[in-house]
Structure formats: structure tokens, C-alpha cells
Motif scaffolding. Structure first.
Motif, mmCIF file in Angstrom:
data_model
loop_
_atom_site.group_PDB
_atom_site.id
_atom_site.type_symbol
_atom_site.label_atom_id
_atom_site.label_comp_id
_atom_site.label_asym_id
_atom_site.label_seq_id
_atom_site.Cartn_x
_atom_site.Cartn_y
_atom_site.Cartn_z
ATOM 1 N N SER A 248 -12.326 2.296 16.201
ATOM 2 C CA SER A 248 -12.958 2.217 17.509
ATOM 3 C C SER A 248 -14.427 2.532 17.277
ATOM 4 C CB SER A 248 -12.331 3.249 18.439
ATOM 5 O OG SER A 248 -13.083 3.327 19.638
ATOM 6 N N ALA B 222 -22.749 4.642 30.455
ATOM 7 C CA ALA B 222 -21.529 4.305 29.714
ATOM 8 C C ALA B 222 -20.351 5.112 30.236
ATOM 9 C CB ALA B 222 -21.739 4.550 28.222
ATOM 10 N N LEU C 193 -15.844 7.644 23.232
ATOM 11 C CA LEU C 193 -17.203 7.581 23.785
ATOM 12 C C LEU C 193 -17.757 8.992 23.958
ATOM 13 C CD1 LEU C 193 -19.565 5.964 25.130
ATOM 14 C CD2 LEU C 193 -18.398 6.388 27.307
ATOM 15 N N ILE D 99 -25.825 2.361 24.197
ATOM 16 C CA ILE D 99 -24.464 2.197 23.668
ATOM 17 C C ILE D 99 -23.871 0.890 24.182
ATOM 18 C CG2 ILE D 99 -22.152 3.237 23.565
ATOM 19 C CD1 ILE D 99 -23.604 5.926 24.320
ATOM 20 N N LEU E 280 -21.052 -1.409 25.451
ATOM 21 C CA LEU E 280 -19.708 -1.446 26.034
ATOM 22 C C LEU E 280 -19.319 -2.902 26.234
ATOM 23 C CD1 LEU E 280 -19.307 1.395 28.657
ATOM 24 C CD2 LEU E 280 -19.038 1.459 26.198
ATOM 25 N N ALA F 170 -18.306 3.226 18.641
ATOM 26 C CA ALA F 170 -19.351 3.445 19.639
ATOM 27 C C ALA F 170 -20.621 2.887 18.990
ATOM 28 C CB ALA F 170 -19.488 4.932 19.942
ATOM 29 N N LEU G 19 -19.192 6.328 14.958
ATOM 30 C CA LEU G 19 -20.472 6.079 15.606
ATOM 31 C C LEU G 19 -21.167 5.056 14.708
ATOM 32 C CD1 LEU G 19 -22.607 6.905 17.724
ATOM 33 C CD2 LEU G 19 -23.271 8.771 16.202
ATOM 34 N N ALA H 184 -18.689 10.506 20.701
ATOM 35 C CA ALA H 184 -19.907 9.867 20.179
ATOM 36 C C ALA H 184 -21.145 10.391 20.899
ATOM 37 C CB ALA H 184 -19.807 8.348 20.332
ATOM 38 N N LEU I 249 -14.838 0.267 24.301
ATOM 39 C CA LEU I 249 -15.629 0.142 23.076
ATOM 40 C C LEU I 249 -15.090 -1.037 22.281
ATOM 41 C CD1 LEU I 249 -15.718 3.903 22.046
ATOM 42 C CD2 LEU I 249 -17.521 2.617 23.201
ATOM 43 N N ILE J 227 -16.918 3.159 31.615
ATOM 44 C CA ILE J 227 -15.833 3.073 30.633
ATOM 45 C C ILE J 227 -14.489 3.301 31.351
ATOM 46 C CG2 ILE J 227 -15.778 5.547 30.004
ATOM 47 C CD1 ILE J 227 -15.738 3.187 27.169
#
Ligand code: ZN
Length: 163
Positions: free
Chosen positions: A40, A138, A152, A51, A53, A42, A113, A155, A64, A142
Motif C-alpha cells: 500500500s 487526504a 495514510l 499525497i 489519492l 502513500a 511512504l 504516513a 491509496l 480517504i
């Protein structure tokens, strides 16, 4: 639970230091469960620390970027491959953050990250739309109570710790 090698029904048997582990009486072996592993990401744009998304095709909310680690691959290879496949962006560097078991899909997710530079974005068919967000933005969009939200938040804590 059945043996993946011979099809026999598995039982649970005590293994020292492990506790109860699935056991096949026919193979006479312990059979630890297998499950897929995914990353996953970020993704942070280095020029403005925003960031990425992504809203996946058919989805209402944002998550993410993520992708399965292919057999024989390591996570370090999956990260640039998946980011490139889904957005055409190049991952410049990355840092491992945390892992979490994603029950709904029975997969282990490794959270990273990932930093990238600006570049032309071209989305593949899996993603309908992306947005570059501030950490606050974000957090707002999210998907709530998701594994993506968990990563997230980890991160964002990491980004803010470094400021
Ligand atoms: Zn067996």
C-alpha cells in the motif's frame, strides 16, 4: 481447511513455540497458511509534499495506490512497477512504514511512504481519477475505517515527524 498438497482435511496440532498449527495427517506435516502479500503506497510529490489519492473504477471514495507482490518479486520491485502501471509516475525513493492484515481480502499489506517527482500522469483502467491532497484534505476524503486510512495516518505522522 484442507491440505493444499493432498486434499486431506487438516486438523490443528500443537507445535512448540508456535501454538496450534494446521496439520495434515496424510502428509504428516504442518501446513502453515499461505496468503497473498501486497504493498500500500502513500505517494508523496516531492515538489509540494502533496499525497496522491486514487478513486478506483466503480468506487465512490478514495484510497491509496496498492498492488499485489508478484511471485518471485520483492516489495522494492513492486512499488515502482505498480506506480508506473497505474499512473505512469516514477517512484524515486520509498520507506517502509508498517504492515497490517487486511481481513476482507485475506492479504497482508505492507505500507510504504513513496516519493515521486512531477511527471505526466496517465491512468490505467483500474483508476478513474486521482487527486493530490494536503494531509488534511487526504484525511477528509480517504475511505473511512479502511486499511488505506490506517496507512495514510501512519504516513502523515512520518511526514510530520520529519518537518
Ligand atoms: Zn496433505
Amino acid at each position: 481447511m484442507f491440505c493444499r498438497d493432498c486434499g486431506e482435511k487438516l486438523s490443528l496440532r500443537f507445535m512448540e513455540n508456535e501454538g496450534l498449527v494446521p496439520y495434515c495427517g496424510k502428509c504428516e506435516k504442518f501446513k502453515f497458511p499461505f496468503f497473498p502479500v501486497a504493498v500500500s503506497m502513500a505517494v508523496v510529490r516531492r515538489s509540494d509534499n502533496k499525497i496522491l489519492l486514487a478513486r478506483h473504477t466503480g468506487d465512490a471514495d478514495y484510497k491509496l495506490i496498492a498492488g499485489y507482490i508478484k511471485k518471485g518479486e520483492n516489495a522494492e520491485k513492486t512499488i515502482p512497477r505498480e506506480l508506473k502501471e497505474e499512473t505512469k509516475l516514477n517512484a524515486v525513493k520509498w520507506k517502509y512504514l508498517a504492515s497490517r492484515y487486511h481481513d476482507a481480502k485475506d492479504i497482508l499489506m505492507l505500507g510504504f511512504l513513496v516519493f515521486c517527482d512531477d511527471g505526466e500522469i496517465s491512468l490505467n483502467e483500474e483508476i478513474e481519477e486521482i487527486r493530490w491532497c494536503t494531509p488534511e484534505g487526504a484525511k477528509e476524503i480517504i475511505r473511512k475505517n479502511s486499511t488505506a486510512e490506517y496507512f495514510l495516518n501512519v504516513a502523515i505522522r512520518e511526514i510530520e515527524r520529519k518537518k
